[in-house]
Design a protein around this motif. Structure first.
Motif, PDB file in Angstrom:
ATOM      1  N   GLN A 195     -58.741 -34.179  24.335  1.00 43.60           N
ATOM      2  CA  GLN A 195     -59.192 -35.390  23.644  1.00 43.60           C
ATOM      3  C   GLN A 195     -58.536 -35.512  22.275  1.00 43.60           C
ATOM      4  OE1 GLN A 195     -63.475 -35.142  23.749  1.00 43.60           O
ATOM      5  NE2 GLN A 195     -63.602 -36.213  25.700  1.00 43.60           N
ATOM      6  N   LEU A 197     -55.604 -34.370  21.514  1.00 42.95           N
ATOM      7  CA  LEU A 197     -54.219 -34.761  21.802  1.00 42.95           C
ATOM      8  C   LEU A 197     -54.146 -36.262  22.098  1.00 42.95           C
ATOM      9  CD1 LEU A 197     -51.490 -33.191  22.233  1.00 42.95           C
ATOM     10  CD2 LEU A 197     -51.938 -33.381  24.668  1.00 42.95           C
ATOM     11  N   SER A 198     -55.101 -36.721  22.898  1.00 43.87           N
ATOM     12  CA  SER A 198     -55.138 -38.125  23.289  1.00 43.87           C
ATOM     13  C   SER A 198     -55.378 -39.038  22.079  1.00 43.87           C
ATOM     14  CB  SER A 198     -56.251 -38.308  24.327  1.00 43.87           C
ATOM     15  OG  SER A 198     -56.292 -39.608  24.750  1.00 43.87           O
ATOM     16  N   ARG A 199     -56.291 -38.628  21.199  1.00 47.10           N
ATOM     17  CA  ARG A 199     -56.567 -39.434  19.999  1.00 47.10           C
ATOM     18  C   ARG A 199     -55.315 -39.562  19.140  1.00 47.10           C
ATOM     19  NH1 ARG A 199     -61.697 -36.818  19.933  1.00 47.10           N
ATOM     20  NH2 ARG A 199     -60.880 -35.206  18.572  1.00 47.10           N
ATOM     21  N   ARG A 200     -54.563 -38.447  19.028  1.00 50.11           N
ATOM     22  CA  ARG A 200     -53.335 -38.481  18.231  1.00 50.11           C
ATOM     23  C   ARG A 200     -52.291 -39.390  18.872  1.00 50.11           C
ATOM     24  NH1 ARG A 200     -56.047 -34.469  16.839  1.00 50.11           N
ATOM     25  NH2 ARG A 200     -55.812 -33.296  14.886  1.00 50.11           N
ATOM     26  N   TYR A 201     -52.240 -39.358  20.194  1.00 45.34           N
ATOM     27  CA  TYR A 201     -51.272 -40.202  20.904  1.00 45.34           C
ATOM     28  C   TYR A 201     -51.633 -41.682  20.740  1.00 45.34           C
ATOM     29  CZ  TYR A 201     -48.127 -41.855  24.524  1.00 45.34           C
ATOM     30  OH  TYR A 201     -47.124 -42.513  25.196  1.00 45.34           O
ATOM     31  N   GLN A 202     -52.929 -41.979  20.828  1.00 48.73           N
ATOM     32  CA  GLN A 202     -53.358 -43.374  20.700  1.00 48.73           C
ATOM     33  C   GLN A 202     -53.194 -43.919  19.282  1.00 48.73           C
ATOM     34  OE1 GLN A 202     -57.232 -43.097  22.380  1.00 48.73           O
ATOM     35  NE2 GLN A 202     -56.416 -43.007  24.456  1.00 48.73           N
ATOM     36  N   ILE A 204     -50.655 -43.564  17.487  1.00 44.76           N
ATOM     37  CA  ILE A 204     -49.252 -43.898  17.226  1.00 44.76           C
ATOM     38  C   ILE A 204     -49.085 -45.399  16.997  1.00 44.76           C
ATOM     39  CG2 ILE A 204     -46.982 -44.097  18.374  1.00 44.76           C
ATOM     40  CD1 ILE A 204     -47.351 -41.308  19.447  1.00 44.76           C
ATOM     41  N   LYS A 206     -51.282 -47.715  16.137  1.00 46.05           N
ATOM     42  CA  LYS A 206     -51.923 -48.204  14.906  1.00 46.05           C
ATOM     43  C   LYS A 206     -51.075 -47.838  13.686  1.00 46.05           C
ATOM     44  CE  LYS A 206     -56.667 -48.066  16.505  1.00 46.05           C
ATOM     45  NZ  LYS A 206     -57.897 -47.284  16.496  1.00 46.05           N
TER      46      LYS A 206
ATOM     47  N   GLN B  32     -63.881 -42.049  26.082  1.00 46.66           N
ATOM     48  CA  GLN B  32     -63.733 -40.659  26.546  1.00 46.66           C
ATOM     49  C   GLN B  32     -64.642 -40.391  27.746  1.00 46.66           C
ATOM     50  OE1 GLN B  32     -64.514 -38.458  22.951  1.00 46.66           O
ATOM     51  NE2 GLN B  32     -62.407 -38.541  22.292  1.00 46.66           N
ATOM     52  N   LYS B  35     -63.225 -42.159  30.816  1.00 44.52           N
ATOM     53  CA  LYS B  35     -62.047 -41.450  31.349  1.00 44.52           C
ATOM     54  C   LYS B  35     -62.488 -40.196  32.116  1.00 44.52           C
ATOM     55  CE  LYS B  35     -57.446 -39.907  30.129  1.00 44.52           C
ATOM     56  NZ  LYS B  35     -56.518 -39.441  29.123  1.00 44.52           N
ATOM     57  N   GLN B  91     -50.127 -39.013  29.739  1.00 47.28           N
ATOM     58  CA  GLN B  91     -51.318 -39.229  28.921  1.00 47.28           C
ATOM     59  C   GLN B  91     -52.428 -39.952  29.682  1.00 47.28           C
ATOM     60  OE1 GLN B  91     -52.815 -38.633  25.781  1.00 47.28           O
ATOM     61  NE2 GLN B  91     -51.447 -36.937  26.163  1.00 47.28           N
ATOM     62  N   PHE B 100     -54.935 -27.550  28.872  1.00 48.64           N
ATOM     63  CA  PHE B 100     -54.374 -28.152  27.662  1.00 48.64           C
ATOM     64  C   PHE B 100     -53.011 -27.559  27.304  1.00 48.64           C
ATOM     65  CE2 PHE B 100     -53.883 -27.392  23.071  1.00 48.64           C
ATOM     66  CZ  PHE B 100     -53.637 -28.684  22.661  1.00 48.64           C
ATOM     67  N   GLN B 129     -42.783 -42.303  14.694  1.00 52.88           N
ATOM     68  CA  GLN B 129     -44.174 -42.107  15.145  1.00 52.88           C
ATOM     69  C   GLN B 129     -44.277 -40.928  16.113  1.00 52.88           C
ATOM     70  OE1 GLN B 129     -46.202 -43.712  13.357  1.00 52.88           O
ATOM     71  NE2 GLN B 129     -44.533 -44.962  12.588  1.00 52.88           N
ATOM     72  N   PHE B 133     -46.288 -37.342  15.737  1.00 53.24           N
ATOM     73  CA  PHE B 133     -47.152 -36.773  16.774  1.00 53.24           C
ATOM     74  C   PHE B 133     -46.790 -35.305  17.002  1.00 53.24           C
ATOM     75  CE2 PHE B 133     -47.931 -35.644  21.199  1.00 53.24           C
ATOM     76  CZ  PHE B 133     -49.250 -36.031  21.376  1.00 53.24           C
ATOM     77  N   ASN B 136     -48.031 -33.289  14.200  1.00 50.96           N
ATOM     78  CA  ASN B 136     -49.502 -33.166  14.264  1.00 50.96           C
ATOM     79  C   ASN B 136     -49.948 -32.172  15.321  1.00 50.96           C
ATOM     80  OD1 ASN B 136     -50.164 -34.903  12.246  1.00 50.96           O
ATOM     81  ND2 ASN B 136     -50.356 -36.687  13.584  1.00 50.96           N
ATOM     82  N   THR B 137     -49.076 -31.914  16.286  1.00 49.65           N
ATOM     83  CA  THR B 137     -49.452 -30.937  17.320  1.00 49.65           C
ATOM     84  C   THR B 137     -48.861 -29.558  17.022  1.00 49.65           C
ATOM     85  OG1 THR B 137     -47.611 -31.710  18.672  1.00 49.65           O
ATOM     86  CG2 THR B 137     -49.780 -32.613  19.175  1.00 49.65           C
TER      87      THR B 137
END
Lengths: 227, 196
Positions: A195, A197-202, A204, A206, B32, B35, B91, B100, B129, B133, B136-137
């Motif tokens: 989740q 990871l998904s929040r960070r991807y989403q 992008i 914005k 969430q 999903k 994704q 993960f 962007q 990402f 950030n990871t």
């Protein structure tokens, strides 16, 4: 001789005075110690005390301590409850309970409830990780005096709340599907990371919009810069 | 607690909240849960484990490989399109409870290719962007800093590019490409400020 007699008289008188002094001294001494002790012992009046008196005393003491302790704890809990929380929302938890409430009036798929519970567990894990990440810094700030006693107590209480919350989700998992908690914790951990990871991807998209606005960029429909 | 605002649709098994006071965090939580519900309902095993779904892996891999094939044919926009689709599919189609560690490696690998293609085709903002990402990871290799500085330079964000380059040099002081880029950024910044 007369002089001698005078001397002797005087001496004897003095001696007599001394002996009287000595006598007085000895007498007083005797009175203060042995004499007094012997005299008081004779005067002691024994008051009959019940066998239950010490027990009653002990009971009163214990009961008053228990009342004090209970009131002190209740007061502490009330103060802790009045403190603002570090996390200002509990959407995952609220949504699970709302779905549970809805399930009493309408038929909700069991797996939807499971999904809500997994989301709640993942949120509890996320909060646990966040608090663990913050712990060394907050401890250092507390020792330096940068944060007060209130915030330190809030932080410690929040850590305990999060632990209790995760234990509750495990208990709920057991109620939903017996034997599930073994897998539940592992699943929650994976969900928590995915989740994130998904929040960070989403984010992008914005962030891209913010960059275009802030940097005043002119972008073509294919994503290239306008010349 | 806005308990009355939550609605459950028994047809698609999804929940929604159409109240005006819907907060962003609540909206994210609802997404969430939806999903997760979709993923769990399609799962036949009640004791599902965090294993990767092989079907999804195959689809993502085939899309990514078709992108690489396009790249070999020098068809950059098509290659970028296919790799972007592969990243999106990774994704969207993967269940949130799948392992993960593997998902992270997969997306980082595909994004590195996507970033290179975006930079080659002049999509600097998209590249930036994606680089954000990656950072950030937890990626902090020198090539990430080189690409980010380059993208910022192309977007004429010289101050940001300088900061990024300095940060990269702090972590990788012997990186020649970063040093060269730093000199170039300083030259462009001086030019922009009218110092040259």
């Amino acid at each position: 001789m007369a002089d001698n007699s005078t001397f002797e008289e005087g001496f004897n008188n003095t001696y007599t005075d001394y002996s009287s002094f000595n006598g007085t001294f000895n007498g007083t001494y005797s009175n203060n110690t042995n004499g007094t002790f012997t005299g008081a012992e004779e005067k002691v009046e024994t008051i009959p005390i019940s066998f239950y008196t010490p027990i009653v005393y002990a009971v009163i003491l214990i009961v008053s301590l228990m009342i004090f302790s209970r009131r002190y704890k209740a007061n502490r809990i009330r103060k802790l409850a009045e403190q603002p929380e570090i996390f200002d929302e509990h959407d995952a938890k609220e949504l699970y309970f709302e779905l549970q409430g809805l399930s009493t009036t309408e038929k909700i798929h069991e797996k939807v409830l499971k999904a809500a519970l997994l989301n709640r567990g993942a949120e509890a894990i996320r909060r646990t990780l966040k608090l663990k990440e913050l712990a060394p810094q907050i401890e250092l700030m507390y020792k330096n005096g940068s944060v007060g006693e209130d915030y330190w107590e809030r932080f410690q209480a929040e850590t305990k709340f999060v632990e209790v919350e995760f234990r509750e989700t495990i208990q709920e998992a057991e109620n939903l599907q017996p034997g599930w908690p073994k897998l539940f914790a592992t699943l929650c951990q994976e969900i928590c990371f995915n989740q994130a990871l998904s929040r960070r991807y989403q984010s992008i998209l914005k962030r891209k919009e913010v960059c275009i606005e802030e940097w005043d960029l002119k972008i073509n429909s294919d994503g290239t810069l306008t010349k | 607690m806005a308990s009355t605002a939550l609605r459950y649709n028994p047809n698609n098994k999804l929940i929604n909240d159409d109240s005006d006071s819907l907060t962003e965090s609540r909206e994210i939580s609802i997404m969430q849960i939806n999903k997760l519900s979709t993923a769990i309902i399609s799962e036949s095993n009640p004791n599902f484990t965090p294993q990767l779904n092989d079907e999804h892996s195959k689809m993502i891999k085939s899309l990514f490989e078709s992108g690489l094939a396009m790249l070999k044919q020098k068809k950059m926009p098509e290659a970028l399109k296919n790799i972007t689709l592969a990243v999106d599919m990774a994704q969207r189609s993967r269940a949130p409870y799948e392992a993960f560690g593997i998902q992270l490696q997969e997306i980082q690998f595909m994004l590195r290719h996507k970033i290179d293609l975006s930079l080659l085709t002049g999509r600097f903002l998209d590249a930036l962007q994606d680089i954000e990402f990656l950072m950030n990871t937890g990626m902090a290799q020198s090539d990430v800093y080189i690409r980010k500085s380059d993208a910022l330079l192309k977007l004429s964000q010289f101050e940001q590019a300088k900061i990024c380059c300095e940060r990269g040099l702090a972590l990788h002081p012997n990186e020649v490409k970063l040093k060269a880029l730093y000199l170039e950024i300083n030259r462009r910044l001086a030019d922009y400020n009218g110092d040259i």
